[in-house]
Structures are given as structure tokens and as C-alpha cells.
Design an enzyme around this catalytic site. Structure first.
Site, PDB file in Angstrom:
ATOM      1  N   GLU A 363       2.876 179.867 -26.092  1.00 42.12           N
ATOM      2  CA  GLU A 363       2.959 181.105 -25.293  1.00 42.12           C
ATOM      3  C   GLU A 363       1.551 181.682 -25.016  1.00 42.12           C
ATOM      4  O   GLU A 363       1.365 182.896 -24.986  1.00 42.12           O
ATOM      5  CB  GLU A 363       3.921 182.108 -25.919  1.00 42.12           C
ATOM      6  CG  GLU A 363       5.322 181.510 -26.008  1.00 42.12           C
ATOM      7  CD  GLU A 363       6.450 182.479 -26.007  1.00 42.12           C
ATOM      8  OE1 GLU A 363       6.304 183.596 -25.509  1.00 42.12           O
ATOM      9  OE2 GLU A 363       7.524 182.091 -26.510  1.00 42.12           O
TER      10      GLU A 363
HETATM   11  N1  CAA Z   1       2.097 189.904 -14.834  1.00 40.07           N
HETATM   12  C1  CAA Z   1       2.322 189.721 -13.508  1.00 40.07           C
HETATM   13  N2  CAA Z   1       1.542 188.941 -12.729  1.00 40.07           N
HETATM   14  C2  CAA Z   1       0.468 188.352 -13.307  1.00 40.07           C
HETATM   15  C3  CAA Z   1       0.176 188.519 -14.666  1.00 40.07           C
HETATM   16  C4  CAA Z   1       1.035 189.335 -15.443  1.00 40.07           C
HETATM   17  N3  CAA Z   1       0.816 189.512 -16.751  1.00 40.07           N
HETATM   18  N4  CAA Z   1      -0.920 187.804 -14.970  1.00 40.07           N
HETATM   19  C5  CAA Z   1      -1.316 187.232 -13.818  1.00 40.07           C
HETATM   20  N5  CAA Z   1      -0.472 187.556 -12.835  1.00 40.07           N
HETATM   21  C6  CAA Z   1      -0.542 187.181 -11.420  1.00 40.07           C
HETATM   22  C7  CAA Z   1      -1.835 187.677 -10.792  1.00 40.07           C
HETATM   23  O1  CAA Z   1      -1.667 188.991 -10.302  1.00 40.07           O
HETATM   24  C8  CAA Z   1      -2.058 186.668  -9.699  1.00 40.07           C
HETATM   25  O2  CAA Z   1      -1.222 186.943  -8.615  1.00 40.07           O
HETATM   26  P1  CAA Z   1      -1.822 187.263  -7.143  1.00 40.07           P
HETATM   27  O3  CAA Z   1      -2.865 186.227  -6.863  1.00 40.07           O
HETATM   28  O4  CAA Z   1      -0.629 187.166  -6.261  1.00 40.07           O
HETATM   29  O5  CAA Z   1      -2.397 188.630  -7.241  1.00 40.07           O
HETATM   30  C9  CAA Z   1      -1.515 185.386 -10.300  1.00 40.07           C
HETATM   31  O6  CAA Z   1      -0.627 185.743 -11.354  1.00 40.07           O
HETATM   32  C10 CAA Z   1      -2.582 184.458 -10.840  1.00 40.07           C
HETATM   33  O7  CAA Z   1      -3.310 185.209 -11.792  1.00 40.07           O
HETATM   34  P2  CAA Z   1      -4.748 184.787 -12.272  1.00 40.07           P
HETATM   35  O8  CAA Z   1      -5.654 184.671 -11.088  1.00 40.07           O
HETATM   36  O9  CAA Z   1      -5.151 185.737 -13.341  1.00 40.07           O
HETATM   37  O10 CAA Z   1      -4.481 183.322 -12.813  1.00 40.07           O
HETATM   38  P3  CAA Z   1      -5.338 182.381 -13.724  1.00 40.07           P
HETATM   39  O11 CAA Z   1      -5.238 181.008 -13.192  1.00 40.07           O
HETATM   40  O12 CAA Z   1      -6.710 182.961 -13.921  1.00 40.07           O
HETATM   41  O13 CAA Z   1      -4.526 182.360 -15.117  1.00 40.07           O
HETATM   42  C11 CAA Z   1      -3.698 183.079 -17.201  1.00 40.07           C
HETATM   43  C12 CAA Z   1      -4.069 183.455 -15.757  1.00 40.07           C
HETATM   44  C13 CAA Z   1      -3.483 184.389 -17.908  1.00 40.07           C
HETATM   45  C14 CAA Z   1      -4.807 182.312 -17.903  1.00 40.07           C
HETATM   46  C15 CAA Z   1      -2.399 182.238 -17.165  1.00 40.07           C
HETATM   47  O14 CAA Z   1      -2.611 180.990 -16.551  1.00 40.07           O
HETATM   48  C16 CAA Z   1      -1.789 182.026 -18.519  1.00 40.07           C
HETATM   49  O15 CAA Z   1      -1.160 182.917 -19.068  1.00 40.07           O
HETATM   50  N6  CAA Z   1      -1.913 180.801 -19.110  1.00 40.07           N
HETATM   51  C17 CAA Z   1      -1.248 180.455 -20.325  1.00 40.07           C
HETATM   52  C18 CAA Z   1       0.101 179.889 -20.058  1.00 40.07           C
HETATM   53  C19 CAA Z   1       1.042 180.022 -21.212  1.00 40.07           C
HETATM   54  O16 CAA Z   1       1.115 181.035 -21.885  1.00 40.07           O
HETATM   55  N7  CAA Z   1       1.842 178.989 -21.446  1.00 40.07           N
HETATM   56  C20 CAA Z   1       2.839 179.040 -22.434  1.00 40.07           C
HETATM   57  C21 CAA Z   1       3.985 178.166 -22.078  1.00 40.07           C
HETATM   58  S1  CAA Z   1       5.545 178.752 -22.577  1.00 40.07           S
HETATM   59  C22 CAA Z   1       5.720 178.399 -24.215  1.00 40.07           C
HETATM   60  O17 CAA Z   1       4.809 178.081 -24.913  1.00 40.07           O
HETATM   61  C23 CAA Z   1       7.080 178.631 -24.699  1.00 40.07           C
HETATM   62  C24 CAA Z   1       7.456 178.001 -25.979  1.00 40.07           C
HETATM   63  O18 CAA Z   1       7.769 176.842 -26.034  1.00 40.07           O
HETATM   64  C25 CAA Z   1       7.569 178.820 -27.189  1.00 40.07           C
END
Ligand code: CAA
Length: 379
Positions: A363
Site C-alpha cells: 500500500e
Molecule cells: N487522491 C486523489 N487523487 C490523487 C491523489 C490522492 N491522494 N494522489 C494523486 N492523485 C492524482 C493527482 O491529482 C493527479 O491527477 P491529475 O493529473 O488529474 O491532477 C494524478 O493522481 C497523478 O498524481 P501524481 O502526479 O502525483 O502521480 P505520481 O506518478 O507522481 O505518483 C504516487 C503519485 C503517490 C507516488 C503514486 O503513484 C503512489 O501512491 N504510488 C504507490 C502505489 C501503491 O501504493 N501501491 C500499492 C498497491 S495496493 C496494495 O499493496 C494492496 C495490498 O495488497 C495490501
């Protein structure tokens, strides 16, 4: 400011504690050794109301607040962190988003059985080449008129085999990048949907983690959640809540290891007295207790912000970042206090240390949490 929990909160905590001690504790060591998914226990968690705690009652849930969820997650994960993640995924990664974004028809068909624990759900975002960099999705869903054709591979999917329903993020318009992604409800058993072998993991071994393969899976149009293009935002918002669940899981692992170390330190004698009378052990216990309380407050703060309808992205990232670090430190010290006994399975703290590690990875890794926190601070 009021730090007291309500009567309802205390009742939830008590119910989760009793359930964990009575039902999860027996067999927890064997389930870890044999990597056995707790099928019947998961069904029992559903009957107890732990699988859709925050979902409104009309959709089969408990209608509780996020603090209640954190309390239950901590108690369950104190005893069995594998059960904790099974519960966390269903509550926050599956039920929450469906309730927020799905149509009434989708909620009736899928949310009611999921939130009441009759069916188990999974959330499929990660791919072989899209882990931390979640925007690099390769899975596609091509519009064929009355259905989509879904193709791709998802990795590291918790509840991958045992779930009946899977939420899948896919590109519906790759030319738009992350704004061209959509999310679909996909049922097990549909032609072309295959489950890969179970991952042989270091920790949370009783939860089932699999890859999922989609080859020309026909997904009916009515199974897309919300509009086309909202998928990435849907996933990010869902993870903001999911991270509170994992923070509480990490808190539970830390608290469980601490309680075991505290008890052991009162029984075990060296140099003619219980080891808790040695300052070396007292200082460890003091550090562990302090770190756990700080982690707990961050978990409550994140839950409180979510329940008040505030922006909680930063808080959930902070809670997960800190609680997972505390889980690693406390479980390591719990083994140290147990000495050689801590290194063998029977005393359970070695499992807790193995379980703790994943809370710094899934996550969103700790490094990703720091990106989320710093972006919130600096915007
Ligand atoms: N809420 C709503 N929208 C969001 C947001 C949030 N918290 N965070 C980002 N966004 C939106 C942004 O507004 C943007 O949208 P627009 O371009 O339309 O404005 C879009 O998402 C892209 O955002 P970023 O430019 O910030 O994207 P990024 O490429 O820099 O990445 C990141 C952001 C936070 C690093 C994201 O990629 C991330 O969270 N990565 C980790 C993924 C993750 O947590 N994976 C877990 C998998 S699930 C799992 O593990 C489950 C399990 O088995 C237990």
C-alpha cells in the site's frame, strides 16, 4: 480535545480482542508455517461484522467510524497480522470505493455480500512493472460496445485466490496516461481470468498473495465503476484510506510483540531476579511503549481526519510511515528481550518481526509515504 474512547469504541475493541484471542490465536503458528489461508476464520470475521465495518448498514456494513476500524484492526493484528490484512483489504480497498463510486445496482449486487462478509474482495492495482510507479499501468480494457476486453497481469494481489470479486485498474485510453484509466468489478470464474501460484512469502504467510492474469476477459459495461478515466484517482483515494488500515495493522503487530515481551520479562529470571528488574530491559520496554503510543495517536489522528471529512492523505501516510517503522523496531526488541527463545517460532515474536516488514512495503512503500507527506507539506 478529548482522548477518551466512547462506549461504542470500547465495545468494538473488546469484541475484536475476544475474537482474536478465542479464534485466531489457536493455530496461528501452524497457519504461518503451512501458509494456510484462514477460510473459516475469515467467514467468522464476516459474521462478526469485521469485513465491512465502515460501510453503511443498508449495504450490509456496520456503519461505524474509522476509529472503530482502527481499534478492531489493532486487536486482530496483535494476534494474527495475516487476518489483519485480509480484513483491511476487504474493508478499505474494496468496500470503501464501491460505496463511494459505484452505482446503486452495483452496490446491491456486490457491496452487500462483500460488506457482510459473504464474499471476499481483492484490489488489483500492482503490475510487474507498476509498483511504486502506479501510473505505469499496462493492463488494458478495450471498449467493444456492450463489454470491455480486459488483458494484462496484476502482481502481489492480497486475497488473490480466495476472493470472489476483484477490482481491477486498467487503461481504457492509454493515450491519456493516468487520466485514461478506469476501474472494473471482475468476477472470478469469468473466462480468461486465471490465478497464478501463491507467493512463498517471508511474513503474513496465511494471507494469500497471487498474480492474476486476464486474457480477453469479457467485462460487461455495467461493471465499470463510475466514468471512464476516473480509475487512477479512484485508486489513490482508496489507498489513502487503505493506508490507515495498514498503519493500524502495523500498530497491532508492534503492540502484540510488546505485550509478549512485557509478560516474558516478568517471568524470565537472570542473575537472581526477573529480567524486567534490569535497567537494560526496562529502558527497552520504555522505548517500545512510548513509540507504540505515538504510533497509536497518529493512527487515531488519521482516522479522526477521515471521519471529519478533512483531507487525510498526509495523515494516513504519516500514520503508515511511522507505525510500520515502530513495528519493525518493537518486534526486533521483543526478540532481543526473549533472547534465544525469541528466535524460535513457539514464542511468536519472530513471526511478528517477519509480518512487520511488509507494512513498510505494501500500500505504498515508506519512501512513497514520504513523497505523499512532503508533497502535502510543500503544496
Ligand atoms: N487522491 C486523489 N487523487 C490523487 C491523489 C490522492 N491522494 N494522489 C494523486 N492523485 C492524482 C493527482 O491529482 C493527479 O491527477 P491529475 O493529473 O488529474 O491532477 C494524478 O493522481 C497523478 O498524481 P501524481 O502526479 O502525483 O502521480 P505520481 O506518478 O507522481 O505518483 C504516487 C503519485 C503517490 C507516488 C503514486 O503513484 C503512489 O501512491 N504510488 C504507490 C502505489 C501503491 O501504493 N501501491 C500499492 C498497491 S495496493 C496494495 O499493496 C494492496 C495490498 O495488497 C495490501
Amino acid at each position: 480535545m478529548d482522548f477518551d474512547l466512547t462506549e461504542e469504541h470500547l465495545a468494538v475493541m473488546e469484541a475484536a480482542r475476544d475474537f482474536a484471542k478465542t479464534h485466531l490465536l489457536p493455530g496461528v503458528v501452524e497457519r504461518d508455517i503451512n501458509a494456510t489461508f484462514p477460510k473459516e476464520l475469515t467467514a467468522m470475521m464476516g459474521e462478526m461484522g469485521f469485513m465491512g465495518m465502515m460501510t453503511r448498514p443498508e449495504y450490509g456494513g456496520g456503519g461505524m467510524d474509522t476509529i472503530s476500524y482502527v481499534l478492531a484492526m489493532e486487536e486482530i493484528s496483535k494476534i494474527d497480522a495475516s487476518a489483519g490484512v485480509i480484513m483491511s483489504v476487504n474493508n478499505s480497498l474494496v468496500c470503501w470505493g464501491i460505496e463511494k463510486y459505484a452505482s446503486e445496482q452495483q452496490k446491491k449486487k456486490y457491496l452487500i455480500p462483500l460488506a457482510s462478509g459473504k464474499l471476499l474482495g481483492a484490489f488489483a492495482l500492482s503490475e510487474p512493472e507498476a509498483g511504486s510507479d502506479a501510473t505505469s499501468q499496462k493492463t488494458t480494457a478495450v471498449d467493444m460496445g456492450d463489454h470491455y476486453l480486459l488483458n494484462g497481469t496484476k502482481n502481489w494481489i492480497t486475497n488473490g485466490k480466495s476472493s470472489a470479486i476483484c477490482l481491477v485498474l486498467a487503461q481504457t485510453d492509454p493515450s491519456k496516461g493516468h487520466r485514461g484509466m478506469s476501474v472494473f468489478i471482475v468476477e472470478k470464474g469469468w473466462a480468461g481470468f486465471e490465478v497464478g501460484i501463491k507467493e512463498d512469502k517471508m511474513g503474513i504467510r496465511a494471507s494469500d498473495t497471487h498474480s492474476l492474469m486476464f486474457t480477453n476477459v469479457k467485462v460487461p459495461k455495467e461493471n465499470r465503476i463510475g466514468e471512464e478515466g476516473i480509475g487512477f484517482r479512484y485508486a489513490m483515494e482508496t489507498l489513502d484510506g487503505g493506508r490507515i488500515g495498514i498503519a493500524a495493522q502495523a500498530l497491532g503487530i508492534a503492540a502484540g510483540a510488546y505485550e509478549r515481551a512485557l509478560d516474558y520479562s516478568k517471568e524470565r529470571k537472570t542473575f537472581g531476579k526477573p529480567i524486567c528488574e534490569h535497567q537494560a530491559i526496562q529502558f527497552k520496554l520504555a522505548d517500545m511503549a512510548t513509540e507504540i503510543e505515538a504510533a497509536r495517536l497518529l493512527c487515531y489522528e488519521a482516522a479522526f481526519a477521515k471521519d471529519r471529512g478533512r483531507d487525510y492523505s498526509k495523515w494516513s501516510a504519516m500514520a503508515k510511515l511511522y507505525s510500520s517503522k515502530v513495528a519493525m523496531e518493537v518486534t526486533s526488541e521483543a526478540i532481543q528481550i526473549h533472547g534465544g527463545y525469541g528466535y524460535v517460532r513457539e514464542y511468536q515474536v519472530e513471526r511478528m518481526m517477519r509480518d512487520a516488514k511488509i507494512t513498510q512495503i505494501y500500500e505504498g512503500t515508506s519512501e512513497i509515504q514520504k513523497i505523499v507527506i512532503s508533497r502535502n507539506i510543500l503544496r
